[in-house]
Design a protein around this motif. Structure first.
Motif, short mmCIF file in Angstrom:
data_model
loop_
_atom_site.label_atom_id
_atom_site.label_comp_id
_atom_site.label_asym_id
_atom_site.label_seq_id
_atom_site.Cartn_x
_atom_site.Cartn_y
_atom_site.Cartn_z
N SER A 1 45.11 46.99 44.10
CA SER A 1 43.99 47.12 43.17
C SER A 1 43.18 45.83 43.10
N LEU A 2 43.83 44.68 43.19
CA LEU A 2 43.11 43.40 43.15
C LEU A 2 42.33 43.17 44.44
N ALA A 3 42.95 43.47 45.58
CA ALA A 3 42.24 43.31 46.86
C ALA A 3 41.05 44.27 46.93
N SER A 4 41.21 45.46 46.39
CA SER A 4 40.11 46.43 46.37
C SER A 4 38.97 45.93 45.50
N ALA A 5 39.31 45.32 44.36
CA ALA A 5 38.27 44.76 43.48
C ALA A 5 37.52 43.64 44.19
N ALA A 6 38.24 42.82 44.96
CA ALA A 6 37.58 41.75 45.71
C ALA A 6 36.60 42.34 46.72
N ASP A 7 37.00 43.40 47.41
CA ASP A 7 36.10 44.07 48.35
C ASP A 7 34.82 44.55 47.66
N GLN A 8 34.98 45.09 46.45
CA GLN A 8 33.82 45.59 45.72
C GLN A 8 32.87 44.46 45.33
N VAL A 9 33.42 43.30 45.03
CA VAL A 9 32.58 42.15 44.70
C VAL A 9 31.71 41.78 45.90
#
Length: 357
Positions: free
Chosen positions: A248-256
């Motif tokens: 979930s954290l890596a996915s949030a980074a991708d979205q940024v």
């Protein structure tokens, strides 16, 4: 003609292996610095054809330094000193130096710009306000109460540009808010954030190529960085592959990064991002910087990945080939302990610890 590289760092020493990074003829690399050259070994100093010393990294000093250097056409300016990326972007092009554009680097160095670039995305941000010195001067406590009504106490103030917890203050009540506003440094832009309570702070460190992350590692902090000033140990460790927060954290980074790309291209390099994870499972973005992680995170990653991320950061800025990053199965951690004056009178019993390889 071989590419000329101008390495710029005010006072941040190198942690990358310059022997690996610069197996080049000495006329291809120039060091622009305030004092880093004084700590280099003779062998590393010899890797630079010239060492150009400057008193500061303001626009006038950088312009004067680049005029002295007279860069070759197509020279590349590379750095790990993110305090001056904005200045590099402003002065480099006029000297024919290849460097990221101002619009592409601003969201990595200015917290207000980065939040503005994330508006309309799925990334959850803390509620925040910019400190308006003029409004405070004219309205006084009335303006502070407007902010407090919107954000609530406690709240967190921090400079728009900076790293770690430098210049940050946790505001508990109106009296403290008033004292802070009266003594806020003139000319330093600040933001005021809602305080994210009951959450865990993580950092995601990504390698960006062609504007997209080709590798991301996720770590959990022991305590928020600001707690170091309170006497708490601060460190972090790499998350297990099966940890539910990792994805979930890596996915949030991708979205940024995806949201940034919608506005302007994202530069190639290594980024350091901090995010909160709440008890309800929500991810809240804090900030991101265009640089490798600091402290001893780099040494921990070297154990984990077999690669110094600062070297990777330089290689990407230089347009060189980069090795693939593959975790070697061994997790790593680092920690800093604050020191205090006085004499230790007693030590509480340590918990039983065990480990396995």
């Amino acid at each position: 003609m071989m590419t000329q590289y101008i390495f710029a760092t005010e006072s941040y020493p190198f942690t990358a292996d310059l022997a690996s990074l610069l197996p080049l003829p000495p006329d291809e690399a120039i060091l622009l610095t305030k004092d880093v050259h004084r700590t280099l070994s003779e062998a590393d100093r010899a890797r630079f054809s010239r060492i150009v010393e400057v008193d500061g990294f303001d626009l006038d000093s950088l312009n004067a330094a680049l005029t002295r250097i007279a860069p070759q056409r197509g020279a590349r300016l590379v750095s790990h000193d993110d305090f001056f990326y904005e200045q590099f972007a402003q002065v480099g092009p006029s000297h024919g130096v290849s460097v990221y554009t101002l619009e592409s680097i601003l969201p990595f160095v200015n917290k207000h710009v980065m939040k503005q670039r994330l508006k309309g995305s799925s990334v959850r941000l803390p509620r925040y306000r910019l400190f308006n010195a003029k409004a405070f001067a004219s309205q006084g406590v009335g303006w502070l109460r407007q902010v407090a009504d919107e954000l609530g106490y406690p709240m967190f103030t921090k400079p728009l540009q900076g790293a770690g917890a430098e210049g940050c203050t946790l505001i508990a009540d109106e009296d403290q808010f008033l004292d802070w506003a009266r003594t806020c440094p003139v000319g330093t832009p600040y933001e005021i954030d809602e305080f994210i309570d009951g959450s865990v702070l993580y950092h995601c460190d990504s390698v960006l190529r062609c504007g997209r992350p080709i590798f991301t590692e996720v770590c959990r902090y022991s305590h928020p960085c600001a707690d170091f000033a309170k006497g708490r140990m601060v460190g972090s460790y790499t998350l297990d592959e099966n940890d539910p927060w990792r994805e979930s954290l890596a996915s949030a980074a991708d979205q940024v990064f995806e949201s940034f790309r919608r506005h302007h291209p994202v530069p190639d390099g290594v980024t350091h991002m901090e995010l909160f994870g709440t008890a309800s499972g929500e991810v809240i973005f804090l900030e991101v910087q265009f640089r490798p992680p600091g402290a001893n995170v780099r040494r921990a990653y070297a154990e984990r990945l077999g690669m110094n991320l600062e070297e990777m950061h330089y290689r990407l800025q230089m347009g060189l080939e980069c090795p693939s990053l593959v975790p070697r199965g061994m997790h790593a951690a680092w920690m800093y302990f604050p020191t205090a004056d006085g004499v230790v009178e007693a030590v509480e019993p340590l918990p039983e610890l065990s480990s396995r390889v």
